[in-house]
Design a protein around this motif. Structure first.
Motif, PDB file in Angstrom:
ATOM      1  N   ILE A   1       0.842  -1.258   0.128  1.00  0.00           N
ATOM      2  CA  ILE A   1      -0.125  -0.047  -0.056  1.00  0.00           C
ATOM      3  C   ILE A   1       1.208   1.285   0.347  1.00  0.00           C
ATOM      4  N   GLY A   2       0.661   1.870  -1.043  1.00  0.00           N
ATOM      5  CA  GLY A   2       1.364   2.828  -1.457  1.00  0.00           C
ATOM      6  C   GLY A   2       0.774   4.225  -0.578  1.00  0.00           C
ATOM      7  N   GLU A   3       1.122   5.549  -1.154  1.00  0.00           N
ATOM      8  CA  GLU A   3       0.363   6.896  -0.300  1.00  0.00           C
ATOM      9  C   GLU A   3      -0.565   6.845  -1.627  1.00  0.00           C
ATOM     10  N   GLY A   4      -0.022   7.579  -2.829  1.00  0.00           N
ATOM     11  CA  GLY A   4      -1.515   8.073  -3.468  1.00  0.00           C
ATOM     12  C   GLY A   4      -0.828   7.891  -5.281  1.00  0.00           C
ATOM     13  N   PRO A   5      -1.468   7.595  -6.009  1.00  0.00           N
ATOM     14  CA  PRO A   5      -1.074   8.000  -7.436  1.00  0.00           C
ATOM     15  C   PRO A   5      -0.546   8.962  -7.720  1.00  0.00           C
ATOM     16  N   GLY A   6       0.949   8.724  -8.648  1.00  0.00           N
ATOM     17  CA  GLY A   6       1.424  10.420  -9.000  1.00  0.00           C
ATOM     18  C   GLY A   6       0.770  10.479 -11.050  1.00  0.00           C
ATOM     19  N   TYR A   7       1.817  11.192 -11.353  1.00  0.00           N
ATOM     20  CA  TYR A   7       1.429  11.770 -13.166  1.00  0.00           C
ATOM     21  C   TYR A   7       1.022  10.186 -14.007  1.00  0.00           C
ATOM     22  N   ASP A   8       1.760   9.430 -13.426  1.00  0.00           N
ATOM     23  CA  ASP A   8       1.932   8.282 -14.956  1.00  0.00           C
ATOM     24  C   ASP A   8       1.000   7.726 -14.545  1.00  0.00           C
ATOM     25  N   GLU A   9       0.497   7.557 -12.815  1.00  0.00           N
ATOM     26  CA  GLU A   9      -0.672   6.473 -12.467  1.00  0.00           C
ATOM     27  C   GLU A   9      -1.464   6.898 -13.128  1.00  0.00           C
ATOM     28  N   ASP A  10      -2.011   8.599 -12.531  1.00  0.00           N
ATOM     29  CA  ASP A  10      -2.919   8.932 -13.312  1.00  0.00           C
ATOM     30  C   ASP A  10      -3.588   8.921 -14.473  1.00  0.00           C
TER      31      ASP A  10
ATOM     32  N   GLY B   1      -1.948  -1.578  -3.763  1.00  0.00           N
ATOM     33  CA  GLY B   1      -3.351  -0.146  -4.773  1.00  0.00           C
ATOM     34  C   GLY B   1      -2.538   0.971  -3.075  1.00  0.00           C
ATOM     35  N   ASN B   2      -2.871   1.966  -2.923  1.00  0.00           N
ATOM     36  CA  ASN B   2      -3.067   3.183  -2.299  1.00  0.00           C
ATOM     37  C   ASN B   2      -4.334   3.708  -1.285  1.00  0.00           C
ATOM     38  N   ILE B   3      -3.279   4.513  -0.406  1.00  0.00           N
ATOM     39  CA  ILE B   3      -4.487   5.203   0.479  1.00  0.00           C
ATOM     40  C   ILE B   3      -5.302   6.195  -0.738  1.00  0.00           C
TER      41      ILE B   3
ATOM     42  N   LEU C   1      -3.261   3.010 -13.134  1.00  0.00           N
ATOM     43  CA  LEU C   1      -2.837   1.706 -12.639  1.00  0.00           C
ATOM     44  C   LEU C   1      -1.834   2.468 -11.418  1.00  0.00           C
ATOM     45  N   ALA C   2      -1.861   1.364 -10.557  1.00  0.00           N
ATOM     46  CA  ALA C   2      -0.876   2.053  -9.374  1.00  0.00           C
ATOM     47  C   ALA C   2       0.480   1.691  -9.466  1.00  0.00           C
ATOM     48  N   PHE C   3       1.285   2.305  -9.197  1.00  0.00           N
ATOM     49  CA  PHE C   3       3.220   2.638  -9.014  1.00  0.00           C
ATOM     50  C   PHE C   3       3.247   1.760 -10.315  1.00  0.00           C
ATOM     51  N   VAL C   4       3.081   2.483 -11.399  1.00  0.00           N
ATOM     52  CA  VAL C   4       3.541   2.225 -12.565  1.00  0.00           C
ATOM     53  C   VAL C   4       5.162   3.413 -13.744  1.00  0.00           C
TER      54      VAL C   4
ATOM     55  N   PHE D   1      10.382   1.942   3.850  1.00  0.00           N
ATOM     56  CA  PHE D   1      10.136   3.293   2.881  1.00  0.00           C
ATOM     57  C   PHE D   1       9.435   3.155   2.053  1.00  0.00           C
ATOM     58  N   HIS D   2       9.249   3.953   2.009  1.00  0.00           N
ATOM     59  CA  HIS D   2       8.436   4.163   0.158  1.00  0.00           C
ATOM     60  C   HIS D   2       9.863   4.567  -0.784  1.00  0.00           C
ATOM     61  N   PRO D   3       8.813   3.488  -1.812  1.00  0.00           N
ATOM     62  CA  PRO D   3      10.099   3.393  -3.386  1.00  0.00           C
ATOM     63  C   PRO D   3      10.069   4.901  -3.754  1.00  0.00           C
TER      64      PRO D   3
HETATM   65  N1  URA Z   1       3.451   6.385  -5.501  1.00  0.00           N
HETATM   66  C1  URA Z   1       2.077   5.752  -5.073  1.00  0.00           C
HETATM   67  O1  URA Z   1       2.157   6.553  -3.180  1.00  0.00           O
HETATM   68  N2  URA Z   1       1.672   5.765  -5.369  1.00  0.00           N
HETATM   69  C2  URA Z   1       1.481   4.961  -6.507  1.00  0.00           C
HETATM   70  O2  URA Z   1       0.705   4.182  -7.143  1.00  0.00           O
HETATM   71  C3  URA Z   1       2.992   6.010  -7.643  1.00  0.00           C
HETATM   72  C4  URA Z   1       3.808   6.481  -7.025  1.00  0.00           C
END
Ligand code: URA
Length: 256
Positions: free
Chosen positions: A107-116, A147-149, A120-123, A222-224
């Motif tokens: 579980i990450g934080e939230g989508p960034g530009y690519d994900e938006d 997924g994300n928060i 798709l999450a974390f792409v 840690f977050h990637p």
């Molecule tokens: N960072 C996040 O926390 N989530 C994503 O999906 C992408 C980057």
């Protein structure tokens, strides 16, 4: 005659209640009850009633505020969500993706530009690093759930606000209930705070120490995106991932 029938009915009703009560005690694990000899003698001469059918308890489901159903249902609810202002600036919602029966959920934080852009999450870049971590663990992205928060991109990739996280949390909770992962890996402090709804100390102190979400072991790490800025911290993430694998009775594959 009528009076006698009504007394009989009262008696039978009483007996029914006693039988139901004994039955529920048995269901709760009681193997005996204390009764005085006179009560036992009287019960022995009473008509024997068939045991009432076991009570059907409704399946215990958490209340996610009207959110739930299958993973597809949840994704559809996310797609139509307007519960917080993030819906106004999103291109696509990002419900998360992966196995429907994962052992591990990231579980990450939230989508960034690519994900938006892709839904798709974390792409993006952080996602590519997450893929490497997952593969180093001897797994593929398809074997885990990612997924994300929050499911919509916060503008300028800012941290999601507490209200945005709270509005989105029912979706994540419903997903976890569906997925039933054995373990959760929370990527960064926001993931821990958003999921557990707590104020936390920094991730540097939290990481590597098991926490729990609804009885599911949760490993903060840690977050990637942080690893991209601070590559030496990969070593600690790797320690955390080895602890995750060990919990599942696994070891990472030998690197060739
Ligand atoms: N960072 C996040 O926390 N989530 C994503 O999906 C992408 C980057």
């Amino acid at each position: 005659m009528q009076k006698r029938e009504s007394v009989n009915q009262q008696f039978l009703g009483l007996l029914d209640s006693v039988a139901a009560h004994l039955h529920s005690l048995k269901e709760e694990g009681a193997s005996s009850i204390v009764a005085d000899p006179e009560t036992v003698r009287r019960l022995g001469s009473a008509p024997i009633m068939p045991a009432p059918p076991p009570r059907k308890e409704p399946a215990r489901q958490q209340d996610h505020g009207g959110t739930g159903g299958s993973l597809k249902d949840i994704a559809a609810q996310v797609a139509g969500c307007t519960k917080c202002p993030l819906h106004k600036t999103r291109t696509r919602t990002v419900p998360g993706q992966g196995s429907a029966t994962p052992e591990i959920m990231f579980i990450g934080e939230g989508p960034g530009y690519d994900e938006d852009q892709q839904g798709l999450a974390f792409v993006g870049r952080a996602g590519q690093l997450l893929t490497k971590i997952i593969e180093a663990m001897g797994l593929t992205r398809d074997e885990v759930f990612i997924g994300n928060i929050v499911k919509c991109r916060p503008p300028e990739n800012r941290k999601p606000l507490p209200d945005e996280m709270s509005a989105c949390l029912p979706y994540l909770r419903a997903q976890i209930e569906q997925l039933k992962p054995k373990l959760i890996v929370a990527l960064g402090a926001t993931a821990v705070q958003g999921l557990l709804q707590i104020e936390t100390v920094g991730i540097t102190k939290l990481r590597g120490q098991w926490m729990s979400y609804q009885g599911i072991d949760l490993m903060p790490t840690f977050h990637p995106a942080y690893l991209l800025r601070n590559p030496p911290a990969k070593r600690e993430v790797w320690e955390d991932m080895k602890a995750v694998l060990a919990k599942l009775g696994k070891t990472p594959p030998k690197r060739g």
